[in-house]
Design a protein around this motif. Sequence first.
Motif, PDB file in Angstrom:
ATOM      1  N   LEU A  11      -3.950  -2.928   3.522  1.00  0.00           N
ATOM      2  CA  LEU A  11      -3.655  -1.277   3.751  1.00  0.00           C
ATOM      3  C   LEU A  11      -2.900  -0.848   2.500  1.00  0.00           C
ATOM      4  O   LEU A  11      -1.565  -1.371   2.292  1.00  0.00           O
ATOM      5  N   ALA A  40     -18.740  -0.896   4.554  1.00  0.00           N
ATOM      6  CA  ALA A  40     -17.953  -0.023   5.186  1.00  0.00           C
ATOM      7  C   ALA A  40     -18.606   0.546   6.590  1.00  0.00           C
ATOM      8  O   ALA A  40     -19.830   0.295   6.836  1.00  0.00           O
ATOM      9  N   THR A  96     -12.436   1.768   0.851  1.00  0.00           N
ATOM     10  CA  THR A  96     -12.292   1.139   2.063  1.00  0.00           C
ATOM     11  C   THR A  96     -13.611   0.388   2.882  1.00  0.00           C
ATOM     12  O   THR A  96     -14.553   1.061   2.831  1.00  0.00           O
ATOM     13  N   GLN A 124     -10.450  -7.067   5.092  1.00  0.00           N
ATOM     14  CA  GLN A 124     -10.188  -5.742   5.358  1.00  0.00           C
ATOM     15  C   GLN A 124      -9.568  -5.217   4.105  1.00  0.00           C
ATOM     16  O   GLN A 124      -8.423  -5.595   4.045  1.00  0.00           O
ATOM     17  N   THR A 126      -8.274  -1.346   3.256  1.00  0.00           N
ATOM     18  CA  THR A 126      -8.005   0.049   3.626  1.00  0.00           C
ATOM     19  C   THR A 126      -7.213   0.718   2.671  1.00  0.00           C
ATOM     20  O   THR A 126      -6.105   0.471   2.336  1.00  0.00           O
ATOM     21  N   SER A 128      -5.623   4.658   1.897  1.00  0.00           N
ATOM     22  CA  SER A 128      -5.258   5.752   2.557  1.00  0.00           C
ATOM     23  C   SER A 128      -5.199   6.754   1.319  1.00  0.00           C
ATOM     24  O   SER A 128      -4.703   6.435   0.187  1.00  0.00           O
TER      25      SER A 128
END
Length: 129
Positions: A11, A40, A96, A124, A126, A128
């Motif tokens: 993240l 996605a 993402t 993964q 991600t 933000s």
Amino acid sequence: QVQLEESGGGLVQAGDSLKLACVSSGRTFSDDAAAWFRQAPGKEREFVAAIAPGGIDPRGGARDYADSVKGRFVITRDNAKNILYLEMNNLQPEDTAVYYCAEVQTNYYFYTAREYDYWGQGTQVTVSS
């Protein structure tokens, strides 16, 4: 038994960087084209980048990128260590996805997922805003 294992996801915030790695085993990595795809939620798996085997050059050969990542992502390989990398810079929320590495025995590379025979489980990423 062929295994591809991705790592390096996480993240991050928009503008940050990540470097993904994919360790290949059970095949002669230097014989294979290698690629990164991403998927996605609710979308099809899409091409990100690919790199040709490279012949005698352990760093691989020709490479190409999806337009959406060109200039931000860099694909590299180390045939001596059987590792594929994806350096991702200036990440944006639209990046993402789950990122997958893939291999196929060919002298060049392909842009479609169905052409690749071997796949990792994915990592993964991600981003933000």
